[in-house]
Write an enzyme that holds these catalytic residues in place. Sequence first.
Site, short mmCIF file in Angstrom:
data_model
loop_
_atom_site.label_atom_id
_atom_site.label_comp_id
_atom_site.label_asym_id
_atom_site.label_seq_id
_atom_site.Cartn_x
_atom_site.Cartn_y
_atom_site.Cartn_z
CB SER A 164 -0.96 -0.04 1.19
OG SER A 164 -1.88 1.03 1.14
CG ASP A 211 -4.19 -2.70 -4.01
OD1 ASP A 211 -4.24 -2.56 -5.25
OD2 ASP A 211 -5.12 -2.38 -3.27
CG HIS A 240 -5.76 -1.97 0.22
ND1 HIS A 240 -5.16 -1.57 -0.97
CD2 HIS A 240 -5.07 -1.34 1.22
CE1 HIS A 240 -4.17 -0.73 -0.70
NE2 HIS A 240 -4.09 -0.59 0.62
#
EC number: 3.1.1.111
Length: 456
Positions: free
Chosen positions: A166, A190, A260
């Site tokens: 992330s 992601d 996610h």
Amino acid sequence: MRPGLWETCFWLWGPLLWLSIGSSGNVPPTTQPKCTDFQSANLLRGTNLKVQFLLFTPSDPSCGQLVEEGSDIRSSEFNASLGTKVIIHGFRALGTKPSWIDKFISAVLRAADANVIAVDWVYGSTGVYYSAVENVVKLSLEISRFLSKLLELGVSESSIHIIGVSLGAHVGGMVGHFYKGQLGQITGLDPAGPEYTRASLEERLDAGDALFVEAIHTDTDNLGIRIPVGHVDYFVNGGQDQPGCPAFFHAGYNYLICDHMRAVHLYISALENTCPLMAFPCASYKAFLAGDCLDCFNPFLLSCPRIGLVERGGVMIEPLPKEVKVYLLTTSSAPYCVHHSLVEFYLKEKRKKDTSIEVTFLSNNVTSSVKITIPKQQLEGRGVMAHPNPQCQINQVKLKFQVSSRVWRKDRTPVVGTFCTAPLPVNDSKKTVCIPEPVRLQAGVPAFQDLKIACV
């Protein structure tokens, strides 16, 4: 103070003071514990950056050795002759240790003989997301300084592989930017979207940040970035709405993070299982599902990229292309791996309406289905479907001619045609298997056909 009172105080408190601080001759000095865990933070402590670098090695994969200075590294079990994996977590809303980190580290060390450095920046990533974003540059500088100590020990830049989750993916990109793109590899799991979709190349992860950059996209419609940011960008199930994740708000926190975090679990699964998570280059997800992209010749010269600790994702061409979108399907749970198949139906005669046929593979109580559409006045329809088992383990295929539910649009005329299938990648026609006899399909009535494909 009178001498008598002074002497009284000394003899009363002196021994207690001596015991509290210890003596150099008789009491051994305290030592840092060998193993160190991630820190915990909370909203009251703010988002001050307080970074820990924890070393995990093949000889002790569950023990994080705190290494801050060059002397710490030299006295640790760090092996400069091995590759180094640097794991960087992302935003931590609750200030807790990432729940996936221990399993991730163990999976990496089982899959590779390497040093693993886990970057603990829980303090700087807690509370408000935008405050964590403001810490990215400072954190990137701290990581860069730490890596410089590794280089002094003889570690090569090309042996360093950063894996960022992330927001951590963009931290890794900035570190790579500081090293002028000479680090070996960066993997973004992601990469975060908020504040980064429109950011400059210097501020976010991009293909220039390492010799090879890959990104796995699983939540492009929410927390993940929707644009390609590497040499190869995996858009898993189109990059959003992952199978098995809740589709409605009532699921609460899991609704927010399931898609996610799927990138993390996919990567762990790729390290723990032999079934390859292989992807195929295509202009769009829609085109991929329609069967328009069946091999990896363009641009990879038949070497299809794979998720995991595979050198450059299995892509060996030079020079490396940039921002190539590749697509793959998965199941809803680990190990997530599927075998992609091209399915085709050839009508014997053209029809005046679109023809929809549902194709279902059946094997060992496992079924997978896809609907293919043959446009009006055309003979062929095709699509791509996913099944957990290879084609040689599929026992039957079920074909069903679907008609409109609207009374005035119903067409009960049977269709006759030939069904064919082939495993992806389809590099030659020898892989294609067709049912020998034409199949006659009545509207709404399933037809079962045996599939006999040899395992190779």
